[in-house]
Design a protein around this motif. Sequence first.
Motif, short mmCIF file in Angstrom:
data_model
loop_
_atom_site.label_atom_id
_atom_site.label_comp_id
_atom_site.label_asym_id
_atom_site.label_seq_id
_atom_site.Cartn_x
_atom_site.Cartn_y
_atom_site.Cartn_z
N MET A 261 -30.60 -25.88 37.00
CA MET A 261 -31.13 -25.57 38.49
C MET A 261 -32.56 -25.71 38.54
SD MET A 261 -28.53 -22.23 39.15
CE MET A 261 -29.30 -21.99 40.82
N VAL A 262 -33.26 -25.49 37.58
CA VAL A 262 -34.71 -25.77 37.60
C VAL A 262 -34.92 -27.30 37.89
CG1 VAL A 262 -36.84 -26.38 36.00
CG2 VAL A 262 -35.51 -24.01 35.69
N LEU A 263 -34.31 -28.09 37.46
CA LEU A 263 -34.45 -29.43 37.74
C LEU A 263 -33.95 -29.91 39.15
CD1 LEU A 263 -32.98 -31.35 34.48
CD2 LEU A 263 -35.49 -31.18 35.30
N MET A 264 -32.98 -29.07 39.63
CA MET A 264 -32.60 -29.43 41.00
C MET A 264 -33.76 -28.74 42.15
SD MET A 264 -28.67 -27.88 40.97
CE MET A 264 -27.49 -28.71 40.11
N ILE A 265 -34.09 -27.69 41.41
CA ILE A 265 -35.54 -27.20 42.34
C ILE A 265 -36.66 -28.13 42.45
CG2 ILE A 265 -37.16 -25.32 42.56
CD1 ILE A 265 -34.88 -23.45 41.43
N GLN A 266 -36.86 -28.57 41.41
CA GLN A 266 -37.94 -29.55 41.30
C GLN A 266 -37.74 -30.85 42.30
OE1 GLN A 266 -38.27 -29.88 36.95
NE2 GLN A 266 -39.73 -28.36 36.98
N ASP A 267 -36.41 -31.18 41.93
CA ASP A 267 -36.07 -32.43 42.80
C ASP A 267 -36.03 -32.14 44.35
OD1 ASP A 267 -35.36 -33.96 40.68
OD2 ASP A 267 -33.32 -33.72 40.40
N LEU A 268 -35.76 -30.78 44.71
CA LEU A 268 -35.78 -30.67 46.12
C LEU A 268 -37.44 -30.49 46.63
CD1 LEU A 268 -32.96 -28.09 46.11
CD2 LEU A 268 -32.93 -30.52 47.32
N GLY A 269 -38.30 -30.69 45.66
CA GLY A 269 -39.88 -30.63 46.13
C GLY A 269 -40.70 -29.46 45.94
N HIS A 270 -40.03 -28.62 45.32
CA HIS A 270 -40.73 -27.18 44.89
C HIS A 270 -41.14 -27.16 43.41
CE1 HIS A 270 -39.46 -25.85 48.83
NE2 HIS A 270 -38.18 -26.49 48.63
N LYS A 271 -41.93 -26.18 43.14
CA LYS A 271 -42.22 -26.04 41.76
C LYS A 271 -41.33 -24.76 41.10
CE LYS A 271 -45.78 -24.33 38.63
NZ LYS A 271 -47.21 -23.66 38.41
N SER A 272 -40.54 -25.11 40.04
CA SER A 272 -39.73 -23.81 39.51
C SER A 272 -40.49 -23.18 38.44
CB SER A 272 -38.46 -24.68 38.98
OG SER A 272 -37.44 -23.54 38.32
N ILE A 273 -40.49 -22.05 38.51
CA ILE A 273 -41.11 -21.35 37.53
C ILE A 273 -40.26 -20.77 36.34
CG2 ILE A 273 -42.61 -19.18 37.07
CD1 ILE A 273 -43.70 -19.72 40.20
N ILE A 274 -39.38 -20.05 36.86
CA ILE A 274 -37.95 -19.73 36.06
C ILE A 274 -36.92 -19.57 36.84
CG2 ILE A 274 -38.67 -17.37 36.31
CD1 ILE A 274 -38.08 -16.78 33.42
N VAL A 275 -35.66 -19.88 36.11
CA VAL A 275 -34.35 -19.17 36.76
C VAL A 275 -33.61 -18.55 35.63
CG1 VAL A 275 -32.24 -20.35 37.46
CG2 VAL A 275 -34.28 -21.65 38.18
N ASN A 276 -33.08 -17.67 35.98
CA ASN A 276 -32.34 -16.93 35.02
C ASN A 276 -31.27 -15.74 35.73
OD1 ASN A 276 -31.47 -16.07 32.32
ND2 ASN A 276 -33.19 -14.64 31.86
N GLY A 277 -30.58 -15.15 35.18
CA GLY A 277 -29.56 -14.31 35.65
C GLY A 277 -28.65 -13.99 34.94
N VAL A 278 -27.60 -13.40 35.48
CA VAL A 278 -26.56 -12.90 34.75
C VAL A 278 -25.09 -13.51 34.85
CG1 VAL A 278 -27.61 -10.69 33.56
CG2 VAL A 278 -26.29 -10.81 35.93
N ALA A 279 -23.90 -12.79 34.64
CA ALA A 279 -22.62 -13.70 34.98
C ALA A 279 -22.37 -13.77 36.33
CB ALA A 279 -21.50 -12.95 34.39
N ASP A 280 -23.02 -12.84 37.28
CA ASP A 280 -22.53 -12.71 38.54
C ASP A 280 -23.64 -13.23 39.57
OD1 ASP A 280 -23.76 -10.60 38.51
OD2 ASP A 280 -22.24 -9.26 39.22
N HIS A 281 -24.92 -13.43 39.24
CA HIS A 281 -25.82 -13.63 40.11
C HIS A 281 -27.18 -14.26 39.17
CE1 HIS A 281 -27.65 -9.91 38.71
NE2 HIS A 281 -28.71 -10.15 39.06
N VAL A 282 -27.99 -14.93 40.23
CA VAL A 282 -29.08 -15.69 39.72
C VAL A 282 -30.34 -15.35 40.55
CG1 VAL A 282 -29.98 -18.27 39.71
CG2 VAL A 282 -27.64 -17.78 39.41
N HIS A 283 -31.41 -15.08 39.73
CA HIS A 283 -32.72 -15.23 40.06
C HIS A 283 -33.52 -16.76 39.77
CE1 HIS A 283 -32.82 -10.65 40.14
NE2 HIS A 283 -31.99 -10.95 39.55
N CYS A 284 -34.05 -17.17 41.04
CA CYS A 284 -34.92 -18.48 41.02
C CYS A 284 -36.22 -18.01 41.30
CB CYS A 284 -34.55 -19.41 41.96
SG CYS A 284 -32.63 -19.77 41.47
#
Length: 157
Positions: free
Chosen positions: A35-58
């Motif tokens: 997901m970090v790479l996807m964010i970067q490919d979409l032209g944004h800076k990814s600082i951190i992606v993390n979460g648990v089994a049912d949701h994500v924080h980017c």
Amino acid sequence: MANTYHQIYIQLIFAVKGRQSLLKKEFRQEFFKVMVLMIQDLGHKSIIVNGVADHVHCFIGLNPDKTISDLVEKLKTSSNHFLKDKKWADGNFSWQKGYGAFSYSKSHVDNVYQYILNQEIHHQKMTFKEEYMTLLRKFEIEFKDEYLFEFLDDVPL
């Protein structure tokens, strides 16, 4: 564009449809790296992606030439296809409609990073609903209950 400067930090939050615990621990960190790479490919800076089994924080540095809604739509679509192609989630996997987007100043970047890094520990004490409602109130965002995420069986993960 010449003479254009920006510093826009956004925390995005979105959840698995039905709040199913489909982001399994055995592949979760590898998936978040993708997901970090996807964010970067979409032209944004990814600082951190993390979460648990049912949701994500980017947590991202937003490119002001692009919209948040476009980023989330493309990120959800790409990550959904990735999970299905890898067979890491069953064929019914999808993200819930909607997302949360919360902006921060540079002085908050380290705290938000640490908060997102420690999602598993955090959710031993607080449910996703409690977390999300706290953010909505903290940022003074008006909302209608019928348009919130599905908070099914909301117990700490």
